[in-house]
Design an enzyme around this catalytic site. Structure first.
Site, PDB file in Angstrom:
ATOM      1  N   GLU A  56       0.859  -1.287  -0.001  1.00  0.00           N
ATOM      2  CA  GLU A  56       0.017  -0.052  -0.018  1.00  0.00           C
ATOM      3  C   GLU A  56       1.065   1.107  -0.174  1.00  0.00           C
ATOM      4  O   GLU A  56       1.797   1.456   0.651  1.00  0.00           O
ATOM      5  CB  GLU A  56      -0.996  -0.003   1.260  1.00  0.00           C
ATOM      6  CG  GLU A  56      -1.901   1.178   1.249  1.00  0.00           C
ATOM      7  CD  GLU A  56      -2.900   0.872   2.339  1.00  0.00           C
ATOM      8  OE1 GLU A  56      -3.547  -0.075   2.499  1.00  0.00           O
ATOM      9  OE2 GLU A  56      -2.872   1.931   3.302  1.00  0.00           O
ATOM     10  N   ILE A 474      21.506   2.313 -29.890  1.00  0.00           N
ATOM     11  CA  ILE A 474      20.339   2.602 -28.826  1.00  0.00           C
ATOM     12  C   ILE A 474      19.435   1.421 -28.603  1.00  0.00           C
ATOM     13  O   ILE A 474      18.516   1.427 -27.685  1.00  0.00           O
ATOM     14  CB  ILE A 474      19.722   3.888 -29.360  1.00  0.00           C
ATOM     15  CG1 ILE A 474      18.826   3.432 -30.602  1.00  0.00           C
ATOM     16  CG2 ILE A 474      20.213   4.956 -29.431  1.00  0.00           C
ATOM     17  CD1 ILE A 474      17.889   4.299 -31.009  1.00  0.00           C
TER      18      ILE A 474
END
Length: 641
Positions: A56, A474
């Protein structure tokens, strides 16, 4: 080349803007059966005895905190959490459109982090129409789980006209208006609610919430295992049969403990108080004690066979709960991958089985740009001719405001760029995993938002050589020929299959290199390529027009071949706008507009080409390295002449 882990604040901003417009959009058919509701997942874990955990979090107060929180969701997802829960903060406009609202954070966690998300909704101060509006927005975002709470009230609290008095009223509203769409959890109190007439009366109220439609219970925190064990036994005695999940708070500091106790009105056992007192000023020691105490509680509850899993109150620091999960054996160190890319829990994308490889390092940009598709490719990418990608007018698509401050980014990518060779040096430092000329490690690039992953390691030697010579890589993947799908590095899908990959390389290069490459590639018939400049006016390929090339596929017993990653000409032209813009919008923004550094990056953006290469001979050693070595040697000779 890498997988994305750093988060963009702009993603959060986009969710806020997106949900603001949802009521004007046509609602399309959505399949609810492919990804099971959380209630079904919990029940399946209960029946199988497969222990689960959830965590949570509360919305942060700042935009930077929101970006930081999303990076924590990534780690929780990787650890195998069944779901995360986002609290409802009335003081911070929880149902609003800001980057830090509960609604926005929940939507971002679910859609961009791929994490099953439960949104808290507290009925306090809400009218029924306001609650319905919040629920409709949650549904539109794909969120299907609600923790229905009354919320904190003051002694003089008066509900608004047409408002709520108890949490059970909110549960009934959800069920009557949305049927079984939402999984509903409710709160339970092992020591009884502080405002309850009695413990027994509070149990009856919990039963009423379950009978109104709650699927399972998450309890308030407790400090002694016997409280929860007794609570579960008492619930079963009165006919509450739904799963009951214990809420665990690992003590993280003395001050946070005092605040939590004040809010929850719980008493801390004397044994814990005595243990903390001598170390209360040492947060690290308190945290270690808190982890130890929580582990003991978890083990006791497990020994009593009282819980199917555990829900941790993290106070937005997941390290402690993660350590507890590791000690009890539920944290995944190597989570299985159903597909090479992360499959989110949004049921709107439940049939999605194919993606272009170009966004491998920027998956959230891809999710955003395709979020409004009515249908997703689920077999062959070619079934979707010219897919309508989202517009690039929203700069967030290529400008990642990560949690790393600009001064740290400049340290990685150099405080001053004198020439393109300095840019080559940054790329070289990244793939070599060595410090740059300023002595700073380059942990990511604008196109690669984390360090090299394991799949890239076998290619490092070749990548180092290419980047030092001006081939600025990349994205890449090695060739794979029939590796078991259970392989921890390249494996994906069910463990009884085999996976295959064609060698792939994507990079930026100078025009002189491109000219030599176009000549040299004629001697490599197994290699397909796409080459394009920033404007798209100069474009070269030797593939069939608009025909995608599968570069990853898997073979599994009793199933058709799955090909989840492709090189697609149409989407490549969409991707190239994003790829070129990163030179300016992420790297270039770090420098003064009139600076030499900015001029260097602008020159690269406007003159270099974007290239992808596919070696179709995946059973044989990759030929791309030989092709590019010969290309660079040839282009060097021509440049010297």
């Amino acid at each position: 080349m890498v997988k994305q882990t750093l988060l963009s604040l702009d993603i959060v901003q986009n969710v806020a803007a997106d949900v603001d417009q949802y009521e004007e959009r046509p609602q399309v058919h959505r399949c609810l059966g492919c990804h099971p509701p959380l209630a079904d997942s919990v029940l399946r874990r209960v029946r199988s005895g497969d222990l689960f955990f959830s965590m949570e979090f509360f919305p942060p107060r700042t935009k930077a905190g929101a970006a930081n929180l999303l990076s924590r969701f990534d780690r929780v997802k990787a650890g195998g959490a069944l779901f995360c829960a986002i609290t409802w903060h009335p003081a911070c406009d929880p149902g609003g459109y800001s980057e830090t609202s509960s609604m926005t954070i929940a939507g971002s966690a679910f859609n961009y982090c791929g994490l099953e998300t439960m949104l808290h909704i507290a009925a306090t101060n809400l009218t029924k129409q306001e609650a319905l509006r919040h629920l409709r927005r949650a549904k539109h975002m794909g969120v299907r789980s609600i923790l229905a709470l009354r919320g904190d009230i003051t002694p003089d609290y008066k509900p608004p006209v047409d408002g709520f008095i108890h949490a059970v009223d909110l549960v009934r509203l959800i069920r009557s208006n949305f049927g079984s769409y939402f999984t509903i959890a409710v709160g339970g109190y092992p020591a009884g609610h502080p405002e309850a007439i009695s413990y027994e009366h509070d149990l009856q109220y919990l039963k009423e919430k379950v009978e109104a439609g709650a699927d399972f219970v998450i309890t308030q925190l407790f400090f002694e295992a016997h409280q929860f064990i007794t609570f579960v036994r008492d619930c079963r005695k009165i006919g509450i049969t739904v799963p009951i999940v214990p809420g665990i708070l690992p003590i993280q500091s003395f001050s946070s403990l005092r605040q939590i106790v004040k809010m929850s009105q719980l008493e801390v056992p004397e044994s814990i108080t005595k243990a903390i007192e001598p170390i209360k000023d040492n947060d690290e020691a308190v945290q270690n004690l808190g982890i130890h105490l929580a582990v003991e509680i978890v083990k006791s509850v497990l020994d009593a066979k009282s819980a199917p899993g555990f829900h941790f109150f993290t106070l937005n620091r997941e390290n402690g709960p993660a350590e507890i999960c590791k000690r009890v054996g539920v944290w995944q160190s190597s989570p299985s991958r159903p597909l090479p890319w992360r499959l989110g829990d949004n049921h709107r994308r439940c049939h999605e089985q194919v993606r272009p490889i170009f966004w491998a390092s920027r998956p959230r940009a891809y999710v955003h740009r395709t979020q409004h598709w009515d249908d997703f490719p689920n077999g062959r990418w070619g079934k979707h001719d010219s897919p309508a990608f989202g517009d690039l007018s929203d700069y967030y698509l290529f400008y990642l405001k990560s949690e790393i401050p600009p001064e740290q980014l400049r340290a990685m990518w150099l405080n001053r760029l004198e020439s393109e060779k300095d840019v080559w040096h940054v790329f070289h430092s990244y793939v070599a995993q060595t410090p740059n000329k300023q002595g700073v490690n380059v942990s990511h690039l604008p196109w690669n938002d984390s360090e090299l992953n394991e799949e890239t390691i076998p290619l490092v030697k070749q990548l180092i050589d290419l980047n030092s010579r001006g081939i600025l890589t990349i994205n890449s993947q090695p060739n794979v020929n029939g590796t078991p799908s259970s392989d921890p590095v390249v494996g994906w899908g069910s463990p009884d299959g085999y996976v295959y990959q064609k060698a792939y390389l994507e990079f930026f290069a100078r025009p002189e290199v491109i000219k030599a490459l176009l000549e040299e590639v004629k001697n490599f018939p197994s290699v397909h390529y796409h080459i394009v400049d920033k404007t798209g006016e100069k474009s070269y390929t030797n593939t069939f027009k608009n025909v995608p090339i599968a570069v990853t596929w898997g073979v599994f017993p009793g199933r058709e071949i799955i090909q989840p990653t492709v090189v697609d000409p149409v989407s490549f032209n969409v991707w190239k706008d994003e790829a070129f813009a990163l030179w300016r919008e992420q790297w270039g923004r770090l420098y003064n507009p009139e600076s030499q550094s900015r001029r260097v990056l602008s020159e690269i953006e406007n003159s270099y080409f974007l290239v992808n290469l596919v070696d179709n001979e995946f059973p044989r050693p990759c030929c791309l390295w030989s092709l590019l070595d010969k290309t660079l040697n040839e282009s060097k000779i021509k440049l010297e002449k």
